[in-house]
Structures are given as C-alpha cells and as structure tokens.
Design a protein around this motif. Structure first.
Motif, PDB file in Angstrom:
ATOM      1  N   VAL A 100       0.836  -1.205   0.000  1.00 27.86           N
ATOM      2  CA  VAL A 100       0.000   0.000   0.000  1.00 27.86           C
ATOM      3  C   VAL A 100       0.869   1.252   0.000  1.00 27.86           C
ATOM      4  O   VAL A 100       0.644   2.192  -0.784  1.00 27.86           O
ATOM      5  CB  VAL A 100      -0.955  -0.005   1.210  1.00 27.86           C
ATOM      6  N   GLN A 101       1.863   1.278   0.871  1.00 25.59           N
ATOM      7  CA  GLN A 101       2.745   2.451   0.949  1.00 25.59           C
ATOM      8  C   GLN A 101       3.483   2.670  -0.373  1.00 25.59           C
ATOM      9  O   GLN A 101       3.603   3.805  -0.854  1.00 25.59           O
ATOM     10  CB  GLN A 101       3.778   2.249   2.076  1.00 25.59           C
ATOM     11  N   ALA A 104       0.947   3.819  -3.098  1.00 27.60           N
ATOM     12  CA  ALA A 104       0.371   5.132  -2.782  1.00 27.60           C
ATOM     13  C   ALA A 104       1.337   6.266  -3.095  1.00 27.60           C
ATOM     14  O   ALA A 104       0.908   7.407  -3.330  1.00 27.60           O
ATOM     15  CB  ALA A 104      -0.036   5.182  -1.313  1.00 27.60           C
ATOM     16  N   TRP A 107       0.465   6.385  -7.153  1.00 25.13           N
ATOM     17  CA  TRP A 107      -0.897   6.550  -7.672  1.00 25.13           C
ATOM     18  C   TRP A 107      -1.900   6.801  -6.547  1.00 25.13           C
ATOM     19  O   TRP A 107      -1.671   6.387  -5.411  1.00 25.13           O
ATOM     20  CB  TRP A 107      -1.338   5.280  -8.410  1.00 25.13           C
ATOM     21  N   PRO A 108      -3.041   7.411  -6.885  1.00 25.96           N
ATOM     22  CA  PRO A 108      -4.135   7.455  -5.915  1.00 25.96           C
ATOM     23  C   PRO A 108      -4.693   6.047  -5.710  1.00 25.96           C
ATOM     24  O   PRO A 108      -4.813   5.275  -6.666  1.00 25.96           O
ATOM     25  CB  PRO A 108      -5.173   8.381  -6.575  1.00 25.96           C
ATOM     26  N   LEU A 109      -5.003   5.717  -4.474  1.00 27.54           N
ATOM     27  CA  LEU A 109      -5.505   4.393  -4.143  1.00 27.54           C
ATOM     28  C   LEU A 109      -6.953   4.453  -3.683  1.00 27.54           C
ATOM     29  O   LEU A 109      -7.397   5.426  -3.075  1.00 27.54           O
ATOM     30  CB  LEU A 109      -4.684   3.756  -3.017  1.00 27.54           C
ATOM     31  N   ILE A 129      -3.116   2.632   7.792  1.00 22.58           N
ATOM     32  CA  ILE A 129      -3.018   3.035   6.381  1.00 22.58           C
ATOM     33  C   ILE A 129      -4.279   3.763   5.894  1.00 22.58           C
ATOM     34  O   ILE A 129      -4.468   3.916   4.693  1.00 22.58           O
ATOM     35  CB  ILE A 129      -2.740   1.818   5.474  1.00 22.58           C
ATOM     36  N   ARG A 132      -3.738   6.501   3.390  1.00 23.24           N
ATOM     37  CA  ARG A 132      -3.175   6.133   2.101  1.00 23.24           C
ATOM     38  C   ARG A 132      -4.250   5.919   1.045  1.00 23.24           C
ATOM     39  O   ARG A 132      -3.937   5.881  -0.154  1.00 23.24           O
ATOM     40  CB  ARG A 132      -2.321   4.861   2.235  1.00 23.24           C
ATOM     41  N   PHE A 133      -5.489   5.783   1.471  1.00 22.24           N
ATOM     42  CA  PHE A 133      -6.596   5.555   0.543  1.00 22.24           C
ATOM     43  C   PHE A 133      -7.415   6.832   0.390  1.00 22.24           C
ATOM     44  O   PHE A 133      -7.928   7.362   1.378  1.00 22.24           O
ATOM     45  CB  PHE A 133      -7.480   4.407   1.032  1.00 22.24           C
ATOM     46  N   GLU A 134      -7.543   7.282  -0.842  1.00 15.99           N
ATOM     47  CA  GLU A 134      -8.337   8.480  -1.088  1.00 15.99           C
ATOM     48  C   GLU A 134      -9.824   8.207  -0.911  1.00 15.99           C
ATOM     49  O   GLU A 134     -10.575   9.067  -0.462  1.00 15.99           O
ATOM     50  CB  GLU A 134      -8.051   9.033  -2.482  1.00 15.99           C
TER      51      GLU A 134
END
Length: 229
Positions: A100-101, A104, A107-109, A129, A132-134
C-alpha cells in the motif's frame, strides 16, 4: 496510408480488495459463519463459503438465512462476531502495508471491499493506512456485491478515473470477476486457503504469489489501453 496505433493509456489509479488481499480474514469470516451454524444446530452446505465471497452484506445475510438456516439477524450476528475477532487480533497478509505504501507513493488508491463499513474503517485504522486511501467503498454502499462490478465502478467514479485506466488487486473468484467486469486491469494474488476457480483466475492480467511481487514497475506495465490477448 499508414495507420499509427494509439499508445496505451497509462495507469491512473490502483484499487485494492481488502479481505484476502490486505487482511488474512477470509478464514475468520468462514469460522464465524460456521460457528453460527453450529450454534443453531444446522449443517454447513458444501460450497457455501466460496459462494458468499464477494457478496454484499444483504446478499450474504440472505444466503445465511435461506440457504444455511441461520436464525435471527444473520448480518448483525456475523458482524458482531467479526468485530470481536478483530479486537483480539487482525491478521495481515505479508507485505500488505508495504505494498500500500509503495503504490500510494505513485498513484491514488481506493479500496473496494465486500466488508461492512465498520470493519473496513477498523481494519484500515488498525493497519495504520487509512490516509493512504483516497476513497473506500463497501458493498453496503452499492446496489450489488461481487461478482457484479458495482463496487469497483463506484471506487473509480469517486477517484475520477476511467476503469480502463485503473488496476485492481484481488484474490477471490468473485472479486476477479467483478474487477474484470468493470473493465479494469487485474492483478490476482490467490489465497492459499481459498484459491480462485480456474476460469476466474484466467481473467487476471497477471498472477503473483504474494504482495511483495506487486511492484510499481509491475503495475505501471499494465498499460490499460492495451488489447487483451
């Protein structure tokens, strides 16, 4: 006259599944649901576990009531059991946070999960996290669960990205079918305990053994305008 073929569109976003990809919770879902069946004294039907993977909360609750014979409110009983197990320990798949890191930073996640909203929020916060997620989408928030494409399509819509320019990371048969139906590029990370069906796995653009193999270069290579073989 020479026709020049258009270059593939670059990847613009990545959408993760959660259960079975980031968190090793597919087994917990199965244990909790089977536990309810045992409490109610009803047998567990063959194929029930695989059938419910990817279903939305109303869908699997209906399945538990009609096909398994769970009494009361199957959704609430299941979610209470899951929340209790998460408080004890939330198992994470190797390399999940790092993947994820890593992605991220490029790209947008988004997250498109079959879990209930409360379990999504708890899981992401526990793993540290959330930021990390939009966006994140629960199948409680769309009309149909996986294998329908609704969750992935909604995630792309919220990100403002065309599905054809997004990459999905999935593990289950229904999840792979959902991402493919949405028109996304698909990375399969099969779960050892619940491997996807061969026809579903064939929908993936690439199959990896673990999340450590999901590198920036691998994802970038899945240029989304390309024709499938």
């Amino acid at each position: 006259m020479t026709t020049t073929r258009a270059e593939p569109s670059p990847v613009a976003a990545v959408v993760f599944d959660m259960d079975g990809v980031l968190t090793d919770t597919e087994t917990i879902w199965d244990e909790v649901r089977r536990g309810l069946a045992a409490q109610d004294g009803v047998p567990w039907p063959e194929g029930a576990t695989e059938a419910m993977m990817g279903m939305s909360t109303p869908e699997w609750a209906q399945f538990l009531a009609s096909e398994v014979g769970i009494s009361g409110d199957p959704a609430e009983r299941t979610l209470e059991g899951m929340a209790a197990r998460y408080r004890e320990h939330l198992p994470t798949l190797p390399g999940a946070v790092e993947a994820v890191q890593r992605l991220a930073a490029r790209w947008p996640l988004a997250l498109a999960s079959s879990s209930a909203r409360r379990l999504i929020d708890t899981s992401l916060a526990t793993l540290g996290i959330t930021d990390r997620f939009e966006v994140s989408v629960s199948t409680e928030e769309v009309a149909r669960g996986k294998p329908a494409p609704d969750g992935f399509l909604r995630a792309c819509e919220l990100l403002g990205v065309e599905p054809a320019r997004a990459v999905a990371i999935e593990d289950s048969s229904n999840g792979l079918r959902s991402a493919s139906a949405a028109g996304m590029r698909v990375i399969a990370v099969p779960h050892e305990a619940f491997p996807p069906a061969a026809d579903a796995l064939a929908l993936a653009d690439v199959v990896v053994r673990n999340l450590d193999e999901v590198t920036v270069d691998l994802v970038a290579g899945l240029a989304a305008g390309r024709e499938r073989p």
